[in-house]
Design an enzyme around this catalytic site. Structure first.
Site, short mmCIF file in Angstrom:
data_model
loop_
_atom_site.label_atom_id
_atom_site.label_comp_id
_atom_site.label_asym_id
_atom_site.label_seq_id
_atom_site.Cartn_x
_atom_site.Cartn_y
_atom_site.Cartn_z
CD GLU A 294 7.91 -4.59 4.84
OE1 GLU A 294 7.47 -3.56 5.39
OE2 GLU A 294 7.31 -5.18 3.92
CE LYS A 359 7.37 1.47 3.79
NZ LYS A 359 6.31 0.45 4.07
CB CYS A 412 6.53 -2.44 1.79
SG CYS A 412 4.80 -2.94 1.63
#
Length: 536
Positions: A294, A359, A412
């Protein structure tokens, strides 16, 4: 051995205690319960701590308003004791830029657990409203805490980290039940099973058989273990022809967000990605898919032509790169960029971008601030220091990968939300989870994160591939077996095949319906027992 008389005396002391002693008992019981989570996985401790929860709710009857406020306070202290040692590692993130954020560390380490403990308090209070004076009390607690944990996973974007159901994810055979009922069903079973010894205090007078509840709970554990063992035997790991290479750079946080470190970061990534992993290895040429973690770069990747050219030079024909990166929004030329997306790119061997995912589920206080404009006017800033906060994506979708199954990208902590993986009509062949657990140092946090990603694999019947900056990177098969891993704090590459998906599990097809059915059935049973006792 403790005699039955001494046992009852000790339990009565817990039930009848009041004031600070009652809070201390709840706090200690909650803290010990945290040992059931990764990396300790000492779940038998819950056979001691959840009965204490039952006895505290028993004793709350001496309080006002049917004991509901007293039960809620016991639940709050139990929850605070559980969440502080379970989430202490959050404080590490405030030391990455200590001059700016260190003063907030105590508020995070105690404030977040205090907020989460409100849901445990809700569970205890609801349990008190459902309470009976018979062996159905553990069921009442299981119903109520499951409701509280579900709310914790959804209210204000949700944070279901270390939900009680994760206690039964080790050994792996026990975790297989999640393929039927998911995390919330596992949470109900965890509380019901481990709270069951509480009824042993009732004795055998008036025809009661208090031993039935704990014996039934033990039998249920055995059945879960047998089911899991059979499932693991019938579903061995099958591999696709796709070869993966995961790069774990183990970069420090201050480097990852420093633009001046761009040459060093790129050189490390390129060198490490092409490193031979054995005498027969030819580096990145062995892999169909190279995966980086990430937010891998301290810059906007696609706006740096030299970085894109270096990536194209690295990738041989037939190899693609999946990498995390911040992404600039589309703005007119000359307009200053103040906000960004936290994204995943799929990049082909010629440097072209094949697909992008932004995201969806941003981290509060990490990637955005609640009431962002007001908080910034008051001088606050989130940990990533992106003015205005990150921009959330618009939808979750799978991504096409050349010569490989479609992949569902998760960034995440998006991997900690059960049932939020993929649409029923867009089932991918695998899940890739890019994360940066470097915020949390060498602590229990990354182990817990891995545990939760592993359960998503079991729930969905999909392999999960994790690429983490500092670890733990892993390839997990659809039954939760860890096929390959790079441990915490290690720099290196991980070469592994991509496991094949299995047909959709019961949970993948039905979601939380089985868990909800179990909870409703238990609720009806508890209500019936209350009604019968009232009538008698």
């Amino acid at each position: 051995m403790i005699s039955a008389k001494k046992f009852r005396t000790a339990v009565l002391a817990i039930i009848l205690t009041w004031g600070w002693k009652r809070a201390a008992i709840a706090l200690v019981a909650g803290a010990l319960s945290a040992l059931a989570m990764a990396p300790f996985n000492a779940w038998p401790v819950l056979f001691l701590t959840f009965p204490v929860a039952v006895w505290l709710i028993d004793g709350a009857a001496a309080g006002r308003w049917r004991g509901v406020p007293a039960a809620a306070m016991s639940g709050f202290w139990f929850g605070l004791g559980y969440f502080v040692p379970g989430l202490y590692w959050i404080g590490y993130a405030f030391l990455v830029d200590a001059p700016t954020f260190a003063w907030l560390m105590p508020f995070a380490v105690l404030g977040l657990p205090a907020y989460l403990a409100l849901f445990t308090a809700f569970g205890f209070a609801l349990a008190r409203l459902l309470w009976t004076r018979d062996a159905s009390r553990p069921l009442a607690l299981a119903i109520s805490l499951t409701a509280g944990e579900w709310l914790r996973g959804h209210v204000l974007t949700g944070f279901p980290w270390n939900a009680f159901g994760y206690a039964l994810t080790e050994p792996l055979a026990l975790a297989q039940t999640a393929s039927l009922i998911g995390l919330w069903g596992m949470t109900f079973l965890t509380v019901a099973i481990f709270a069951s010894p509480a009824v042993l205090i009732e004795g055998s007078s008036r025809g009661r058989k208090p031993w039935i509840a704990p014996v039934t709970a033990l039998l249920l554990l055995v059945v879960m273990g047998i089911f899991g063992a059979v499932r693991l035997t019938l579903l061995p790991t099958a591999m696709t022809k796709v070869k993966l290479r995961i790069m774990q750079p183990n970069l420090q946080q201050d480097v990852r967000f420093n633009y001046a470190a761009k040459p060093d970061v790129m050189q490390k990534y390129l060198t490490l990605s092409d490193r031979a992993s054995g005498p027969q290895s030819t580096g990145v040429r062995d892999a169909h898919i190279l995966i980086w973690p990430e937010s891998a770069f301290p810059f906007f990747l696609t706006r740096e032509a030299d970085a894109m050219a270096q990536i194209a030079d690295l990738l041989p024909k037939g190899t693609v790169l999946i990498t995390g990166s911040v992404r600039a929004p589309d703005v007119p030329p000359g307009v200053r960029i103040t906000r960004a997306y936290n994204s995943i790119y799929v990049i082909d061997h010629d440097g072209s971008v094949l697909s992008v995912y932004d995201k969806l589920h941003l981290v509060p206080f990490g990637e955005y601030l609640p009431f962002q404009d007001l908080m910034e006017k008051l001088g606050f800033v989130q940990l990533t220091k992106v003015q205005g906060g990150f921009i959330p994506g618009t939808r979750r979708r799978s991504m096409e990968i050349p010569d490989a199954p479609r992949v569902l990208p998760l960034i995440c902590y998006e991997a900690i939300f059960p049932g939020n993986i993929s649409a029923r009509d867009d089932r991918p062949g695998w899940i890739v989870n890019l994360t940066n657990d470097g915020w949390f140092g060498i602590s229990t946090g990354p182990y817990q994160h891995l545990q939760q990603a592993r359960l998503r694999a079991i729930e969905e019947g999909l392999p999960v591939v994790r690429a983490a900056n500092t670890g733990i990177s892993a390839v997990i098969d659809p039954e939760g077996r860890i096929v390959a891993r790079l441990d915490l704090g290690i720099e290196g590459v991980l070469d592994a095949g991509l496991p094949a998906a299995i047909p959709p599990t019961v949970y993948a097809r039905t979601g939380d319906i089985p868990a909800a059915t179990i909870v409703v059935a238990a609720l009806l049973l508890v209500i019936r027992r209350r009604t019968l006792r009232r009538n008698s």
